[in-house]
Scaffold this motif. Structure first.
Motif, PDB file in Angstrom:
ATOM      1  N   LYS A 217     -98.128 -54.580 -36.201  1.00 33.44           N
ATOM      2  CA  LYS A 217     -98.093 -53.154 -35.893  1.00 33.44           C
ATOM      3  C   LYS A 217     -99.402 -52.494 -36.305  1.00 33.44           C
ATOM      4  O   LYS A 217     -99.971 -52.808 -37.355  1.00 33.44           O
ATOM      5  N   CYS A 218     -99.851 -51.556 -35.461  1.00 31.47           N
ATOM      6  CA  CYS A 218    -101.011 -50.727 -35.772  1.00 31.47           C
ATOM      7  C   CYS A 218    -100.608 -49.270 -35.564  1.00 31.47           C
ATOM      8  O   CYS A 218     -99.667 -48.966 -34.820  1.00 31.47           O
ATOM      9  N   PHE A 219    -101.342 -48.355 -36.188  1.00 33.41           N
ATOM     10  CA  PHE A 219    -100.932 -46.957 -36.206  1.00 33.41           C
ATOM     11  C   PHE A 219    -102.132 -46.052 -35.932  1.00 33.41           C
ATOM     12  O   PHE A 219    -103.177 -46.206 -36.585  1.00 33.41           O
ATOM     13  N   ARG A 220    -101.980 -45.138 -35.006  1.00 32.68           N
ATOM     14  CA  ARG A 220    -103.037 -44.170 -34.721  1.00 32.68           C
ATOM     15  C   ARG A 220    -102.415 -42.810 -34.451  1.00 32.68           C
ATOM     16  O   ARG A 220    -101.532 -42.689 -33.597  1.00 32.68           O
ATOM     17  N   ASP A 221    -102.874 -41.831 -35.168  1.00 29.18           N
ATOM     18  CA  ASP A 221    -102.354 -40.471 -35.020  1.00 29.18           C
ATOM     19  C   ASP A 221    -103.176 -39.755 -33.955  1.00 29.18           C
ATOM     20  O   ASP A 221    -104.096 -39.010 -34.253  1.00 29.18           O
ATOM     21  N   GLU A 222    -102.840 -40.012 -32.688  1.00 34.34           N
ATOM     22  CA  GLU A 222    -103.604 -39.438 -31.589  1.00 34.34           C
ATOM     23  C   GLU A 222    -102.660 -38.926 -30.514  1.00 34.34           C
ATOM     24  O   GLU A 222    -101.476 -39.233 -30.495  1.00 34.34           O
ATOM     25  N   ASP A 223    -103.204 -38.099 -29.621  1.00 36.72           N
ATOM     26  CA  ASP A 223    -102.402 -37.590 -28.523  1.00 36.72           C
ATOM     27  C   ASP A 223    -101.937 -38.757 -27.662  1.00 36.72           C
ATOM     28  O   ASP A 223    -102.679 -39.706 -27.403  1.00 36.72           O
TER      29      ASP A 223
END
Length: 604
Positions: A217-223
Motif C-alpha cells: 500500500k502507498c498513500f498520497r493526499d491528493e485530489d
C-alpha cells in the motif's frame, strides 16, 4: 458429508448422479406450479436447485427462503430437462434435486437487487458488502487475486525477494502531500505514511538484496480521479547491476506473462518511443495508440500569418501550433455536424484552450477556394498550402488547430484526439482500433520548470539518474538533461514507471543543486539515504506498477474503485465505515493536539 463438498458454480455434468452438499446465497427463488427453483450463488457462480413438494419439510423451508438467505443444500446432481440448459453457466447443463435444505442465516430485504445494473456509486459504496456479492465484483476481485499470484510466481522464479518496508516513516514532502500520523510518545513529532517505498528499496540495494519486490500500500493526499485513490497498491520492484534496457526487458516479460496467464491476452510487441516523440506526435507521455490520429507540427508555418491567435502562439516562448486532421470529418454526409464541433470547442476549454479553430477541406485542389473556415481569410496561401501538404488532407477532411503555450496545446488537443477517436464518429470511420497497444516511453526530461515557484522540479523524483554524460548539465542547463526514466503505457494508461537510480552521492548532490535543495535541507529530508550511498552503493534501478490500474484495464472497468474491495470516494471518504471520522477529546489530548476552526488564527 462436509457442510460443503463443491462450489455452486463448479458443479457440472462430470458430477452427474452424485450427491453434493452446497452452501451459498439465494440469488433468486421461483415458484413454478408447485415446484420451487432456487438459483444458488457463491463466489464461483450459480447452480439451479430444484425443490419438489414430495419432501414436505424441506419444501416448507424452500417456500420461506428469500433473496440473500444463506442456505445449505444437499441433493442429487441430474441433467436439466431438454430445452432448459443454460450455456452461459458452467453448471448450465445440470441441476441439483434438493433432498435437504438448511437455512444457515436469513436475510432482511436487501436495499437493492444484486442484478440491478443501474445502481448509483453512492448506493454501491454505502452497501459495499452486498455490492461485493455481485458476480461483477466477485469476478473483478478474483482476477485481482490471480494477477497478484502470477506476479509473485514470476518474480520468485526470477530471484526476487519479498521484503516489507515501514508504513510509519519520515515525511519527505516531494510531490503529493503526505498523510501524517502524530506520535503520542514524541510530542509534536509526526510519522508519514509512505507515498512509495522508494527510499527504502534503494537502501535494500545498498544492503545487498539485489532483487527486491513487494505488493504494498502507498498513500498520497491528493485530489482524486477515476484512476486515483488516497491509498493504492503498488507492485514495487528494485534490482542491482542491471542496465535500463535489461530492467525493461525483465518487466515487459512479467507483464506479458501476467496478461497471458490471467486473461489469455498476448500483448505482442512493445514499441519504444522517446518522451519527445510522444509529445510531438500525440501531446501526451502516455499515448493511446488505438486512436489513429496524430498531431502535425505547424508552428514554424504560422509565425507571420495575420491570424493573431496562431502567430502569437508561434512566436511566444514555449508556444506551439499544431493541426489535427480528422479524415472524413467535413464530408457532406456522415461528417461531423456543427453541434459536435461546437461541443469539442467547449471541451478543449477544460484544458485551458481559449477556443478551437478548424478548417473544412471541401476541395483540396482549389487551394484557398476549396477551404471553409472563418480563419482562412487571415492565413496566407503559402501557410495554407503547407498545412494541407503536411497533414495530407483530402477532400472531406476536417482539420482542428491548437495554438497556445505548448502545455495547453498538448493537454487540450491531446484530450481532443482521444475524445474524437473514442467517439461514435471515430469508431465508425476507422479512427479507433480496438485491442491492446502497449508501449514504453523513455528518455524523460530530468526536470520540469515550475513557473509559479520559479524553479525546476523533478519530472519523476529526485533520485532518478541522468543519461551518461548529462551530469554537468544539471547545473548549467537543467532543461537539456535527459533521465534514465521509463514508463510502461497500455491503451493510454500509465501502468508503471521507474528509472535507473543515482547511486553516487556526488551526482545526487548535483540533482539537489538543480532543484535548489540546500545541503542542509537535503540532510534533514534524505540524510539516511545520502549517508548509505557513501558505502559502496551498487548501480541500481527499478519500477513500480499500479496493481489497481492493471486490473482495471483487464476488466474494462470505468474506475479503479471497481477493482478495490473497500475504496474511497472522490472526496476521500469511505461510505461504508464513514471514515474519516471525528475522534474524542481524550485521544486528541494524548496526542497533544488541539483542533481549531479553519477561519481561526489560533495555532494547534
Amino acid at each position: 458429508m462436509a457442510m460443503r463438498s463443491h462450489y455452486c458454480g463448479l458443479v457440472t455434468e462430470a458430477l452427474m448422479g452424485q450427491t453434493v452438499s452446497l452452501c451459498g446465497w439465494v440469488n433468486r427463488r421461483r415458484d413454478h406450479g408447485g415446484v420451487i427453483f432456487i438459483d444458488l450463488r457463491d463466489r464461483e457462480g450459480f447452480v439451479q436447485v430444484v425443490c419438489d413438494p414430495d419432501r414436505a419439510e424441506m419444501f416448507a423451508l424452500a417456500e420461506g427462503v428469500r433473496n440473500e438467505y444463506c442456505i445449505q443444500v444437499k441433493g442429487l446432481v441430474r441433467a436439466r430437462p431438454d430445452g432448459t440448459t443454460n450455456d452461459n453457466l458452467k453448471s448450465g447443463k445440470i441441476e441439483v434435486l434438493c433432498h435437504e435444505l438448511i437455512v444457515l442465516n436469513p436475510s432482511v430485504t436487501p436495499p437493492f437487487q444484486l442484478d440491478d445494473d443501474n445502481l448509483s456509486e453512492t448506493t454501491r459504496l454505502t452497501h459495499r458488502v452486498l455490492d461485493l456479492r455481485r458476480p461483477y465484483m466477485q469476478n473483478n476481485l478474483m482476477l485481482r487475486y490471480r494477477v497478484s499470484m502470477e506476479v509473485r510466481k514470476f518474480l520468485d522464479a526470477n530471484g526476487f525477494v519479498d521484503i516489507e518496508t515501514p508504513m510509519l516513516t519520515k515525511s519527505t514532502p516531494e510531490g503529493a502531500r503526505d498523510y501524517l500520523v502524530p506520535s503520542r510518545v514524541h510530542d509534536g513529532h509526526f510519522f508519514a505514511l509512505p507515498q512509495s517505498p522508494q527510499l527504502f528499496k534503494q537502501l535494500l540495494m545498498v544492503a545487498g538484496f539485489d532483487r527486491y519486490y513487494q505488493i504494498t500500500k502507498c498513500f498520497r493526499d491528493e485530489d482524486l480521479r477515476a484512476d486515483r485513490q488516497p491509498e493504492f497498491t503498488q507492485i514495487d520492484i528494485e534490482t542491482s547491476f542491471l542496465s535500463e534496457e535489461e530492467i525493461r526487458a525483465i518487466f515487459q516479460g512479467m507483464i506479458k506473462t501476467v496478461f497471458l496467464s490471467t486473461i489469455n491476452v498476448d500483448l505482442g510487441e512493445f514499441p519504444v518511443m522517446t518522451f519527445q516523440e510522444a509529445m510531438h506526435r500525440y501531446g501526451s507521455d502516455k499515448p493511446d495508440l488505438r486512436v489513429k490520429l496524430e498531431f502535425t507540427e505547424v508552428t514554424d508555418v504560422m509565425t507571420d500569418v495575420d491570424f493573431k491567435v496562431f502567430s502569437g502562439a508561434a512566436t511566444m516562448p514555449n508556444g506551439r501550433v499544431v493541426a489535427l486532421r480528422v479524415p472524413g470529418g467535413a464530408r457532406e454526409h456522415g461528417g461531423m455536424p456543427r453541434s459536435e464541433i461546437d461541443a469539442y470547442t467547449e471541451f478543449v476549454k477544460i484544458y485551458g484552450a481559449k477556443g478551437l479553430a478548424y478548417i473544412k477541406v471541401n476541395d483540396a485542389a482549389k487551394g484557398r477556394d476549396g477551404l471553409q473556415s472563418p480563419i482562412v481569410k487571415n492565413i496566407h496561401d503559402k501557410a495554407l498550402a503547407e498545412v494541407l501538404s503536411r497533414t495530407g488532407a483530402q477532400d472531406g477532411d476536417l482539420i482542428f488547430f491548437g495554438a497556445d503555450k505548448a502545455k495547453i496545446v498538448n493537454d487540450a488537443i491531446g484530450a481532443l484526439r482521444i475524445k474524437i477517436g473514442h467517439s461514435e464518429f471515430g469508431k465508425k470511420n476507422g479512427l479507433f482500433e480496438a485491442g491492446w497497444r502497449p508501449m514504453w516511453v523513455v528518455d524523460f526530461p530530468m526536470f520540469e520548470y515550475d513557473e509559479e515557484a520559479q524553479r525546476y522540479t523533478a519530472t519523476h523524483h529526485p533520485f532518478t539518474a541522468p543519461k551518461d554524460g548529462h551530469e554537468d548539465w544539471m547545473v548549467t542547463a537543467p532543461e537539456k538533461c535527459i533521465s534514465k526514466g521509463y514508463d510502461m503505457v497500455l491503451n493510454g494508461w500509465e501502468m508503471g514507471g521507474g528509472s535507473v537510480r543515482i547511486h553516487r552521492a556526488d551526482v545526487q548532490q548535483k540533482v539537489f543543486d538543480a532543484l535548489k535543495i540546500t545541503p542542509e535541507e537535503a540532510q534533514v529530508k534524505f540524510g539516511f539515504l545520502l549517508d548509505a550511498l557513501q558505502y559502496g552503493a551498487p548501480p541500481h534501478g527499478g519500477l513500480a506498477f499500479g496493481l489497481d490500474r492493471i486490473v482495471t484495464l483487464m476488466t474494462g472497468a470505468e474506475s479503479i474503485r471497481d477493482v478495490i474491495a473497500f475504496p474511497k470516494t472522490q472526496r476521500a471518504q469511505c461510505l461504508l465505515t464513514q471514515a474519516p471520522s471525528l475522534v474524542d477529546e481524550k485521544q486528541l489530548r494524548e496526542l497533544h493536539i488541539r483542533l481549531r476552526n479553519s477561519d481561526s488564527a489560533t495555532t494547534t
